[in-house]
Write a protein that holds these residues in place. Structure first.
Motif, short mmCIF file in Angstrom:
data_model
loop_
_atom_site.label_atom_id
_atom_site.label_comp_id
_atom_site.label_asym_id
_atom_site.label_seq_id
_atom_site.Cartn_x
_atom_site.Cartn_y
_atom_site.Cartn_z
N ALA A 23 0.84 -1.19 0.00
CA ALA A 23 0.00 0.00 0.00
C ALA A 23 0.88 1.24 0.00
CB ALA A 23 -0.91 0.01 1.24
N LEU A 24 0.41 2.25 -0.70
CA LEU A 24 1.00 3.58 -0.61
C LEU A 24 0.06 4.42 0.24
CD1 LEU A 24 2.28 4.35 -4.22
CD2 LEU A 24 3.64 4.05 -2.15
N GLY A 32 4.46 4.09 2.88
CA GLY A 32 4.23 2.90 2.08
C GLY A 32 4.81 1.68 2.76
N ASN A 33 4.24 0.52 2.47
CA ASN A 33 4.78 -0.74 2.97
C ASN A 33 4.40 -1.85 2.01
OD1 ASN A 33 2.12 -1.85 3.99
ND2 ASN A 33 2.28 0.02 5.19
N PHE A 34 5.35 -2.78 1.82
CA PHE A 34 5.20 -3.80 0.80
C PHE A 34 5.77 -5.12 1.28
CE2 PHE A 34 5.66 0.38 -0.91
CZ PHE A 34 4.56 0.48 -1.76
N VAL A 90 9.55 -0.98 4.02
CA VAL A 90 8.71 -0.05 4.78
C VAL A 90 9.31 1.34 4.67
CG1 VAL A 90 7.79 0.51 7.06
CG2 VAL A 90 8.07 -1.90 6.39
N PHE A 91 8.53 2.29 4.15
CA PHE A 91 9.00 3.66 4.02
C PHE A 91 9.23 4.26 5.40
CE2 PHE A 91 6.91 4.78 -0.34
CZ PHE A 91 7.49 3.68 -0.91
N LYS A 92 10.36 4.96 5.58
CA LYS A 92 10.67 5.62 6.84
C LYS A 92 10.60 7.13 6.73
CE LYS A 92 11.09 2.16 9.45
NZ LYS A 92 10.08 1.96 10.46
N ASP A 141 13.24 0.95 5.00
CA ASP A 141 13.88 -0.23 5.57
C ASP A 141 13.52 -1.42 4.70
OD1 ASP A 141 15.06 1.08 7.69
OD2 ASP A 141 13.55 0.48 9.16
N LEU A 142 14.56 -2.07 4.16
CA LEU A 142 14.39 -3.27 3.35
C LEU A 142 14.86 -4.46 4.18
CD1 LEU A 142 13.79 -4.71 0.65
CD2 LEU A 142 16.14 -4.16 -0.05
#
Length: 188
Positions: free
Chosen positions: A55-56, A66-68, A109-111, A126-127
């Motif tokens: 999701a964005l 965002g997180n994927f 996860v977008f930081k 963070d990947l």
């Protein structure tokens, strides 16, 4: 008169809340693509991997998060077929590389996000691959119902050292470069 002031204050509060509200837009995983390229001294291989979910997060029309989750079990080589494809797919899924039996997913996860203009965002995220989390930076472009990016990932940061000239000597033409490239197109 008192009721009119109360209604006006409630309306102002509602408009203020609506303008600061965040909306998560789920990514359509069936229409999204992740392509990878891994290079070695003697050439390269390429393929795909499937997005499991994502999701964005928007505030108005601006991306704020965002997180994927990527399904690592779907690693697929597209430049080979037959036995060569089966061997490479199996090796990439093995503990030498992504260890998908123990680590079936990877996450991003977008930081932090900085707006660069014209729908382009500078993202720090963070990947997590093979249970190891590292910070990564990339630009994300959002246009209409599509978001795109390219990422360069140093696999050795995630304890994927097989064939790395950074860790092993005398590999010669069997050396596999540490970085692999991802080209991502998200349907939102």
């Amino acid at each position: 008169m008192k009721n009119l002031k109360s209604i006006a204050l409630a309306f102002v509060a509602l408009v203020s809340f609506a303008s600061t509200a965040q909306t998560a837009k789920k990514v359509d995983v069936s229409k999204s693509t992740i392509n990878w390229v891994g290079k070695k001294v003697t050439g390269a291989h390429e393929g795909t991997i499937a997005l499991k979910e994502g999701a964005l997060i928007f505030k108005g029309k601006k991306v704020v998060g965002g997180n994927f989750t990527v399904d690592m079990t779907t690693i697929n080589t597209t430049d080979l077929d037959g036995k060569g494809k089966a061997n490479l797919d199996g090796h990439l899924k093995s503990d030498d590389f992504f260890g998908v039996e123990k680590f079936p997913t990877a996450t991003l996860v977008f930081k932090s996000i900085g707006e660069k203009g014209n729908g382009v965002y500078a993202v720090t995220a963070d990947l997590t691959i093979k249970g190891k989390t590292e910070s990564i930076k990339f630009d994300l472009t959002v246009a209409g119902n599509t978001a795109t990016t390219t990422l360069k990932v140093d696999r050795t940061k995630y304890d994927i050292k097989y064939g790395s000239g950074s860790f092993f000597s005398d590999l010669g033409d069997k050396t596999i470069y540490d970085d692999f490239d991802l080209t991502v197109k998200l349907a939102i």
